[in-house]
Write a protein that holds these residues in place. Structure first.
Motif, PDB file in Angstrom:
ATOM      1  N   TYR A 103       0.839  -1.199   0.000  1.00 55.31           N
ATOM      2  CA  TYR A 103       0.000   0.000   0.000  1.00 55.31           C
ATOM      3  C   TYR A 103       0.880   1.258   0.000  1.00 55.31           C
ATOM      4  CZ  TYR A 103      -3.454   3.474   1.414  1.00 55.31           C
ATOM      5  OH  TYR A 103      -4.238   4.595   1.464  1.00 55.31           O
ATOM      6  N   ASP A 104       1.876   1.266   0.881  1.00 55.24           N
ATOM      7  CA  ASP A 104       2.741   2.444   0.986  1.00 55.24           C
ATOM      8  C   ASP A 104       3.448   2.735  -0.336  1.00 55.24           C
ATOM      9  OD1 ASP A 104       1.977   2.692   3.594  1.00 55.24           O
ATOM     10  OD2 ASP A 104       3.782   1.774   4.439  1.00 55.24           O
ATOM     11  N   SER A 141       0.029   3.259  -3.306  1.00 50.33           N
ATOM     12  CA  SER A 141      -1.263   3.935  -3.144  1.00 50.33           C
ATOM     13  C   SER A 141      -1.309   5.306  -3.813  1.00 50.33           C
ATOM     14  CB  SER A 141      -1.633   4.043  -1.662  1.00 50.33           C
ATOM     15  OG  SER A 141      -0.609   4.681  -0.946  1.00 50.33           O
ATOM     16  N   ALA A 142      -0.169   6.004  -3.911  1.00 53.61           N
ATOM     17  CA  ALA A 142      -0.203   7.326  -4.544  1.00 53.61           C
ATOM     18  C   ALA A 142      -0.582   7.191  -6.020  1.00 53.61           C
ATOM     19  CB  ALA A 142       1.144   8.027  -4.392  1.00 53.61           C
ATOM     20  N   LYS A 143      -0.037   6.137  -6.646  1.00 45.23           N
ATOM     21  CA  LYS A 143      -0.363   5.911  -8.062  1.00 45.23           C
ATOM     22  C   LYS A 143      -1.830   5.507  -8.216  1.00 45.23           C
ATOM     23  CE  LYS A 143       1.004   5.733 -12.323  1.00 45.23           C
ATOM     24  NZ  LYS A 143       1.734   6.825 -12.965  1.00 45.23           N
ATOM     25  N   PHE A 157      -4.292   5.934  -6.165  1.00 40.87           N
ATOM     26  CA  PHE A 157      -5.204   7.012  -5.787  1.00 40.87           C
ATOM     27  C   PHE A 157      -5.281   8.032  -6.918  1.00 40.87           C
ATOM     28  CE2 PHE A 157      -6.371  10.805  -3.101  1.00 40.87           C
ATOM     29  CZ  PHE A 157      -7.629  10.352  -2.769  1.00 40.87           C
ATOM     30  N   GLY A 158      -4.141   8.296  -7.555  1.00 44.28           N
ATOM     31  CA  GLY A 158      -4.121   9.197  -8.713  1.00 44.28           C
ATOM     32  C   GLY A 158      -5.038   8.682  -9.818  1.00 44.28           C
ATOM     33  N   VAL A 159      -4.996   7.368 -10.030  1.00 41.80           N
ATOM     34  CA  VAL A 159      -5.815   6.757 -11.089  1.00 41.80           C
ATOM     35  C   VAL A 159      -7.312   6.918 -10.790  1.00 41.80           C
ATOM     36  CG1 VAL A 159      -6.483   4.530 -12.102  1.00 41.80           C
ATOM     37  CG2 VAL A 159      -4.063   5.099 -11.861  1.00 41.80           C
ATOM     38  N   LEU A 203      -8.732   8.972  -8.676  1.00 44.09           N
ATOM     39  CA  LEU A 203      -9.102  10.381  -8.548  1.00 44.09           C
ATOM     40  C   LEU A 203      -9.354  10.988  -9.933  1.00 44.09           C
ATOM     41  CD1 LEU A 203      -9.463  12.534  -6.364  1.00 44.09           C
ATOM     42  CD2 LEU A 203      -7.053  13.118  -6.604  1.00 44.09           C
ATOM     43  N   GLU A 228     -11.420   8.059  -2.275  1.00 46.83           N
ATOM     44  CA  GLU A 228     -10.923   7.364  -1.082  1.00 46.83           C
ATOM     45  C   GLU A 228     -11.649   6.035  -0.902  1.00 46.83           C
ATOM     46  OE1 GLU A 228     -11.266  10.112   2.184  1.00 46.83           O
ATOM     47  OE2 GLU A 228      -9.420  11.165   1.644  1.00 46.83           O
ATOM     48  N   ILE A 279      -3.262  -1.316 -11.260  1.00 52.97           N
ATOM     49  CA  ILE A 279      -3.925  -0.123 -11.813  1.00 52.97           C
ATOM     50  C   ILE A 279      -5.217  -0.525 -12.524  1.00 52.97           C
ATOM     51  CG2 ILE A 279      -3.727   1.641 -13.622  1.00 52.97           C
ATOM     52  CD1 ILE A 279      -0.758   1.944 -12.743  1.00 52.97           C
TER      53      ILE A 279
END
Lengths: 180, 232
Positions: A26-27, A30-32, A34-36, A38, A48, A77
């Motif tokens: 996750y660490d 998750s940024a990738k 979450f970007g997808v 979002l 979220e 992804i």
């Protein structure tokens, strides 16, 4: 930054129920993801929820992901994107897109095919630029924003069938360009 | 394979695969393709190839860090509670223990000790180990003279084919197993030496485990109930 190999390793450990590995996965990703989501949902609260749903599927399906030539990030992804699109189209709740994740790992491409595909992937931006501007934007809209034919027809102000024809031709050109 | 488009089935399927990956098909078409994937490796390969091709666009996604609470919430949805120590304390479950329930606990404690061993002079400790929704509730009474922890289950039970395991947590140290709870409502365990001195600061917890208890020595299933030990 974790390498594809690190991510693959973490997924393998997650498949065994390793929660520490899940936390690390996750660490690292998750940024990738979450970007997808979002980008598709364009709303932080929904994104979220969607990213949590995606990771729950990743936890559940990790056992079905095995190094099959598909990049682990692409696999994750794909799950995230489909989860976000399902949420975007709540009316489709009956279609359980979990199977998309499964099929990606089932009879996937052989290593040679996936190497070719990975090489092609790097060319997609250049190939999209070869298309007429609106058409490249339509492909991006479908992939990055989860837009349907109807959404795209409205956005580019053309009849639905015209959009369908446009996009199919674009995809065909794209495939030819990327195989060059 | 060749019943619909005998001339160019491959090209058509490749386009269909692209539309499938892009989620451009309507739900009925999507379901049809999904059904075919299981038995048509060529179509599945076309889907995988388009997934890989389009994945080049993933580079255009701007990364965004979700709030920390998203991960905490995710882990709670998956595992019951956040994973990092001191997650027992963070859970805040024990804070829900009301004064009223402690008073009841005290009364029961005195009763049960009078029944078993007559007047007790050594300090007594009590803990109500409860689930947030009260679906599982246990009362633990510790008699420091006997180093005995008597546990009475007052609500709830183990899930079908699972057992309840009792844990003691001292501060940030890893949980120490006090054993699997038998199906009887009441049981007694002797508190390990190392935990006796700090009993007043212990947290007790009950987790859901496979038959025979956690195979790892640490809770593997959901933590169902938590309670702080208090002096009586």
């Amino acid at each position: 930054m974790a390498t594809a190999h690190d991510i693959e390793d973490l997924i393998a450990r997650v498949a065994l129920g390793d929660r520490a590995a899940f936390s690390k996965l996750y660490d690292n990703t998750s940024a990738k993801l979450f970007g997808v989501v979002l980008r598709v949902l364009n709303d932080r609260a929904s994104a979220e929820d969607a990213v949590q749903d995606a990771y729950m599927k990743i936890w559940r399906h990790a056992g079905r992901y095995s190094a099959n030539g598909m990049s682990p990030m692409t696999w994750m992804i794909t799950i995230a994107r489909n989860t976000a699109i399902d949420r975007l189209r709540q009316t489709r709740a009956t279609v359980d897109l979990d199977h998309v994740a499964e099929h990606l790992t089932a009879p996937g491409p052989n290593p040679e095919q996936s190497a070719v595909a990975a090489g092609e992937a790097r060319r997609i931006a250049a190939c999209l630029d070869e298309l007429e501007q609106d058409r490249g934007a339509a492909v991006r809209g479908a992939y990055l924003e989860g837009q349907s034919y109807a959404d795209l027809a409205a956005r580019f102000n053309v009849p639905l069938n015209t959009m369908r024809t446009w996009l199919r031709r674009s995809l065909q050109s794209l495939q030819e360009c990327m195989a060059r | 394979m060749s019943d619909v488009t005998p001339d160019t089935p491959r090209e058509d399927d490749s386009l269909l695969a692209a539309e499938y990956v892009l989620r451009l098909l309507d739900p009925a078409e999507e379901a049809r393709v999904a059904a075919r994937l299981a038995r048509e490796p060529a179509l599945a390969a076309a889907v995988a190839a388009w997934t890989a091709r389009l994945s080049g666009l993933d580079a255009e996604v701007v990364e965004a860090t979700p709030r920390a609470a998203v991960k905490v919430d995710l882990e709670r949805r998956l595992f019951g509670l956040p994973q990092r120590a001191p997650f027992w304390q963070r859970a805040g479950l024990w804070q829900a223990v009301s004064l009223a329930s402690l008073a009841v606990a005290g009364f029961l404690a005195v009763q049960s000790l009078q029944l078993s061993e007559g007047p007790a002079r050594a300090p007594l400790f009590v803990s109500e180990i409860a689930a947030e929704d009260q679906s599982l509730r246990l009362l633990a009474v510790y008699d420091s003279a006997a180093a005995e922890l008597r546990v009475t289950r007052t609500a709830g039970d183990a899930a079908e084919g699972r057992v309840l395991q009792l844990w003691a947590i001292a501060g940030d140290a890893p949980p120490v197993s006090l054993g699997v709870l038998p199906s009887d409502a009441t049981t007694a365990v002797i508190l390990p030496d190392a935990l006796r001195a700090g009993v007043a600061d212990l947290v007790l917890a009950v987790s859901d485990e496979p038959p025979g208890g956690s195979p790892t020595g640490l809770p593997t299933g959901a933590v169902l109930a938590v309670g702080q030990v208090n002096a009586l």
